[in-house]
Design a protein around this motif. Structure first.
Motif, PDB file in Angstrom:
ATOM      1  N   THR A  15     -13.904  -2.063  -5.809  1.00 24.29           N
ATOM      2  CA  THR A  15     -15.277  -1.945  -5.289  1.00 24.29           C
ATOM      3  C   THR A  15     -16.269  -1.891  -6.443  1.00 24.29           C
ATOM      4  O   THR A  15     -17.275  -2.617  -6.468  1.00 24.29           O
ATOM      5  CB  THR A  15     -15.396  -0.661  -4.430  1.00 24.29           C
ATOM      6  OG1 THR A  15     -14.447  -0.731  -3.366  1.00 24.29           O
ATOM      7  CG2 THR A  15     -16.793  -0.468  -3.878  1.00 24.29           C
ATOM      8  N   GLY A  57       6.204  -0.043  -5.493  1.00 23.98           N
ATOM      9  CA  GLY A  57       6.633   0.139  -6.891  1.00 23.98           C
ATOM     10  C   GLY A  57       5.788  -0.682  -7.843  1.00 23.98           C
ATOM     11  O   GLY A  57       4.829  -1.347  -7.432  1.00 23.98           O
ATOM     12  N   ARG A  88      -1.136  -0.191 -16.603  1.00 28.41           N
ATOM     13  CA  ARG A  88      -0.665   0.913 -15.764  1.00 28.41           C
ATOM     14  C   ARG A  88       0.427   1.710 -16.453  1.00 28.41           C
ATOM     15  O   ARG A  88       0.839   2.741 -15.942  1.00 28.41           O
ATOM     16  CB  ARG A  88      -0.082   0.336 -14.476  1.00 28.41           C
ATOM     17  CG  ARG A  88      -1.066   0.224 -13.336  1.00 28.41           C
ATOM     18  CD  ARG A  88      -0.347  -0.504 -12.211  1.00 28.41           C
ATOM     19  NE  ARG A  88      -0.822  -0.165 -10.904  1.00 28.41           N
ATOM     20  CZ  ARG A  88      -1.765  -0.828 -10.269  1.00 28.41           C
ATOM     21  NH1 ARG A  88      -2.392  -1.826 -10.834  1.00 28.41           N
ATOM     22  NH2 ARG A  88      -2.102  -0.486  -9.029  1.00 28.41           N
ATOM     23  N   ARG A 127      -9.063  -0.044   4.841  1.00 26.60           N
ATOM     24  CA  ARG A 127      -9.589  -1.122   3.991  1.00 26.60           C
ATOM     25  C   ARG A 127      -9.387  -2.497   4.631  1.00 26.60           C
ATOM     26  O   ARG A 127      -8.383  -2.770   5.273  1.00 26.60           O
ATOM     27  CB  ARG A 127      -8.894  -1.115   2.637  1.00 26.60           C
ATOM     28  CG  ARG A 127      -9.222  -2.356   1.808  1.00 26.60           C
ATOM     29  CD  ARG A 127      -8.826  -2.246   0.365  1.00 26.60           C
ATOM     30  NE  ARG A 127      -7.450  -1.871   0.168  1.00 26.60           N
ATOM     31  CZ  ARG A 127      -6.962  -1.469  -1.003  1.00 26.60           C
ATOM     32  NH1 ARG A 127      -7.769  -1.379  -2.040  1.00 26.60           N
ATOM     33  NH2 ARG A 127      -5.704  -1.146  -1.105  1.00 26.60           N
ATOM     34  N   GLN A 142     -17.622   1.279   4.633  1.00 32.44           N
ATOM     35  CA  GLN A 142     -18.399   0.104   4.213  1.00 32.44           C
ATOM     36  C   GLN A 142     -18.052  -1.074   5.112  1.00 32.44           C
ATOM     37  O   GLN A 142     -17.437  -2.044   4.653  1.00 32.44           O
ATOM     38  CB  GLN A 142     -18.060  -0.274   2.765  1.00 32.44           C
ATOM     39  CG  GLN A 142     -18.492   0.751   1.738  1.00 32.44           C
ATOM     40  CD  GLN A 142     -17.983   0.390   0.352  1.00 32.44           C
ATOM     41  OE1 GLN A 142     -16.779   0.256   0.128  1.00 32.44           O
ATOM     42  NE2 GLN A 142     -18.891   0.217  -0.571  1.00 32.44           N
ATOM     43  N   ARG A 171       2.890   4.403  -3.709  1.00 33.94           N
ATOM     44  CA  ARG A 171       2.037   3.911  -4.799  1.00 33.94           C
ATOM     45  C   ARG A 171       1.419   5.088  -5.553  1.00 33.94           C
ATOM     46  O   ARG A 171       1.295   5.065  -6.774  1.00 33.94           O
ATOM     47  CB  ARG A 171       0.937   3.006  -4.244  1.00 33.94           C
ATOM     48  CG  ARG A 171       1.460   1.605  -3.920  1.00 33.94           C
ATOM     49  CD  ARG A 171       0.607   0.881  -2.898  1.00 33.94           C
ATOM     50  NE  ARG A 171      -0.754   0.665  -3.280  1.00 33.94           N
ATOM     51  CZ  ARG A 171      -1.724   0.323  -2.417  1.00 33.94           C
ATOM     52  NH1 ARG A 171      -1.441   0.164  -1.134  1.00 33.94           N
ATOM     53  NH2 ARG A 171      -2.939   0.131  -2.829  1.00 33.94           N
TER      54      ARG A 171
HETATM   55  P1  AP5 Z   1     -10.847  -0.220  -3.536  1.00 37.04           P
HETATM   56  O1  AP5 Z   1     -12.076  -0.496  -4.345  1.00 37.04           O
HETATM   57  O2  AP5 Z   1     -10.144  -1.373  -2.907  1.00 37.04           O
HETATM   58  O3  AP5 Z   1      -9.842   0.677  -4.402  1.00 37.04           O
HETATM   59  P2  AP5 Z   1      -8.864   0.262  -5.580  1.00 37.04           P
HETATM   60  O4  AP5 Z   1      -8.892   1.398  -6.552  1.00 37.04           O
HETATM   61  O5  AP5 Z   1      -9.185  -1.103  -6.085  1.00 37.04           O
HETATM   62  O6  AP5 Z   1      -7.496   0.319  -4.773  1.00 37.04           O
HETATM   63  P3  AP5 Z   1      -6.210  -0.606  -4.790  1.00 37.04           P
HETATM   64  O7  AP5 Z   1      -5.404  -0.180  -3.603  1.00 37.04           O
HETATM   65  O8  AP5 Z   1      -6.573  -2.063  -4.891  1.00 37.04           O
HETATM   66  O9  AP5 Z   1      -5.517  -0.140  -6.078  1.00 37.04           O
HETATM   67  P4  AP5 Z   1      -4.055  -0.321  -6.406  1.00 37.04           P
HETATM   68  O10 AP5 Z   1      -4.114   0.021  -7.836  1.00 37.04           O
HETATM   69  O11 AP5 Z   1      -3.074   0.413  -5.590  1.00 37.04           O
HETATM   70  O12 AP5 Z   1      -3.759  -1.831  -5.975  1.00 37.04           O
HETATM   71  P5  AP5 Z   1      -3.577  -3.154  -6.823  1.00 37.04           P
HETATM   72  O13 AP5 Z   1      -4.020  -4.285  -5.988  1.00 37.04           O
HETATM   73  O14 AP5 Z   1      -4.127  -2.980  -8.188  1.00 37.04           O
HETATM   74  O15 AP5 Z   1     -11.238   0.859  -2.429  1.00 37.04           O
HETATM   75  C1  AP5 Z   1     -10.309   1.259  -1.433  1.00 37.04           C
HETATM   76  C2  AP5 Z   1     -11.045   1.462  -0.102  1.00 37.04           C
HETATM   77  O16 AP5 Z   1     -11.951   2.559  -0.230  1.00 37.04           O
HETATM   78  C3  AP5 Z   1     -11.898   0.245   0.314  1.00 37.04           C
HETATM   79  O17 AP5 Z   1     -11.826   0.100   1.708  1.00 37.04           O
HETATM   80  C4  AP5 Z   1     -13.330   0.616  -0.124  1.00 37.04           C
HETATM   81  O18 AP5 Z   1     -14.302   0.033   0.717  1.00 37.04           O
HETATM   82  C5  AP5 Z   1     -13.322   2.136  -0.009  1.00 37.04           C
HETATM   83  N1  AP5 Z   1     -14.108   2.799  -1.037  1.00 37.04           N
HETATM   84  C6  AP5 Z   1     -14.202   2.464  -2.357  1.00 37.04           C
HETATM   85  N2  AP5 Z   1     -14.989   3.332  -3.012  1.00 37.04           N
HETATM   86  C7  AP5 Z   1     -15.404   4.239  -2.083  1.00 37.04           C
HETATM   87  C8  AP5 Z   1     -16.219   5.411  -2.141  1.00 37.04           C
HETATM   88  N3  AP5 Z   1     -16.778   5.796  -3.308  1.00 37.04           N
HETATM   89  N4  AP5 Z   1     -16.412   6.118  -0.993  1.00 37.04           N
HETATM   90  C9  AP5 Z   1     -15.840   5.712   0.170  1.00 37.04           C
HETATM   91  N5  AP5 Z   1     -15.057   4.613   0.296  1.00 37.04           N
HETATM   92  C10 AP5 Z   1     -14.838   3.891  -0.830  1.00 37.04           C
HETATM   93  O19 AP5 Z   1      -1.983  -3.191  -6.996  1.00 37.04           O
HETATM   94  C11 AP5 Z   1      -1.141  -3.424  -5.887  1.00 37.04           C
HETATM   95  C12 AP5 Z   1       0.299  -3.501  -6.363  1.00 37.04           C
HETATM   96  O20 AP5 Z   1       0.447  -4.570  -7.335  1.00 37.04           O
HETATM   97  C13 AP5 Z   1       0.827  -2.267  -7.111  1.00 37.04           C
HETATM   98  O21 AP5 Z   1       1.287  -1.275  -6.207  1.00 37.04           O
HETATM   99  C14 AP5 Z   1       1.948  -2.880  -7.966  1.00 37.04           C
HETATM  100  O22 AP5 Z   1       3.091  -3.109  -7.194  1.00 37.04           O
HETATM  101  C15 AP5 Z   1       1.368  -4.233  -8.353  1.00 37.04           C
HETATM  102  N6  AP5 Z   1       0.626  -4.191  -9.645  1.00 37.04           N
HETATM  103  C16 AP5 Z   1      -0.703  -4.426  -9.826  1.00 37.04           C
HETATM  104  N7  AP5 Z   1      -1.026  -4.280 -11.122  1.00 37.04           N
HETATM  105  C17 AP5 Z   1       0.132  -3.955 -11.779  1.00 37.04           C
HETATM  106  C18 AP5 Z   1       0.418  -3.647 -13.137  1.00 37.04           C
HETATM  107  N8  AP5 Z   1      -0.526  -3.636 -14.088  1.00 37.04           N
HETATM  108  N9  AP5 Z   1       1.711  -3.350 -13.464  1.00 37.04           N
HETATM  109  C19 AP5 Z   1       2.693  -3.360 -12.522  1.00 37.04           C
HETATM  110  N10 AP5 Z   1       2.471  -3.624 -11.212  1.00 37.04           N
HETATM  111  C20 AP5 Z   1       1.196  -3.920 -10.845  1.00 37.04           C
END
Ligand code: AP5
Length: 219
Positions: A15, A57, A88, A127, A142, A171
């Motif tokens: 976001t 994972g 990470r 979300r 939102q 996670r």
């Molecule tokens: P949002 O902004 O989507 O939050 P986010 O921190 O981006 O959450 P993610 O779930 O995308 O993080 P993640 O790290 O688990 O996932 P990723 O895709 O990186 O906000 C969430 C919700 O809250 C939304 O609906 C938003 O509208 C709302 N919101 C936001 N701010 C708000 C506020 N202030 N107040 C109220 N509401 C709010 O990773 C997914 C998977 O990919 C991992 O589990 C892993 O398997 C893999 N992966 C990704 N990167 C790596 C890596 N570097 N190494 C190894 N595996 C990896």
């Protein structure tokens, strides 16, 4: 400018990344979005990542590091970039340090959004995301103007497969296991821990203030 967004799943990295792009014009890269793109395209990498991501994972450092290098080698990253969800692990952080130094980029600005586990579970299970522009919505906090449709390009919003409570808890466990060493790695650098439990626009105001100071400092 190199910005790293750090924090638990659902803390608001994606976001805020969207808003930061508007302010700085640098490219935002989410390793989660890149991996979901690989899965959708049915690549070898996507196939390897699929089950790991569905279980909450972490995909191996080697695969993610290779994917990252390939992405930041594109022309839109020449002036800098923002990474959402990378590094990470300490191994990823050390790898990134080497890549940044090798390519003459400055040290990263690390923005850590601190939010409690209970709050993020509620956020994530509400979300929705646009498949076209990756913009993020929330049915509670939102919502889009028209239910189920992106405000910007009419993309039909979808729910991520890993956005159920069980996977979110896993996670969060993965995040908790690896958080402290990664924070220690960056804490002596340009590291900023912010309260991510506030409204998105309030969080962005603080981020915007600190980035403006960085931009002035480097002018
Ligand atoms: P949002 O902004 O989507 O939050 P986010 O921190 O981006 O959450 P993610 O779930 O995308 O993080 P993640 O790290 O688990 O996932 P990723 O895709 O990186 O906000 C969430 C919700 O809250 C939304 O609906 C938003 O509208 C709302 N919101 C936001 N701010 C708000 C506020 N202030 N107040 C109220 N509401 C709010 O990773 C997914 C998977 O990919 C991992 O589990 C892993 O398997 C893999 N992966 C990704 N990167 C790596 C890596 N570097 N190494 C190894 N595996 C990896």
């Amino acid at each position: 400018m190199i910005i790293l967004m750090f924090g638990p799943p659902g803390c608001g990295k994606g976001t805020q990344a969207c808003e930061i792009v508007g302010l700085t014009k640098i490219t935002a890269i989410s390793t989660g979005d890149l991996l979901r793109g690989e899965m959708k395209a049915g690549t070898e990498l996507g196939k390897k990542a699929q089950d790991i991501m569905a279980a909450g994972g972490l995909v191996s450092d080697e695969l993610v590091n290779d994917m990252l290098v390939s992405r930041i080698s594109r022309p839109d990253c020449k002036e800098g970039f923002l990474l959402d969800g990378y590094p990470r692990t300490v191994e990823q952080a050390k790898f990134l340090d080497g890549v940044l130094a090798q390519r003459g980029f400055p040290s990263p600005i690390v923005i850590h959004l601190d939010v409690s586990a209970d709050l993020v579970v509620g956020r994530i299970t509400a979300r929705k995301q646009c498949p076209v522009c990756n913009r993020i919505y929330n049915t509670m906090y939102q919502p889009p103007k028209n239910p189920g449709v992106c405000d910007f390009d009419n993309g039909v919003l979808f729910t991520r497969k890993d956005d159920n409570e069980e996977t979110v808890r896993e996670r969060l466990r993965a995040y908790d296991r690896l958080t402290d060493p990664v924070i220690r790695h960056y804490s002596s650098g340009n590291y900023h821990k912010l309260d991510g439990a506030r409204a998105p626009e309030v969080v962005f105001e603080e981020i915007s203030g600190l980035l403006q100071r960085e931009l002035v400092g480097h002018a």
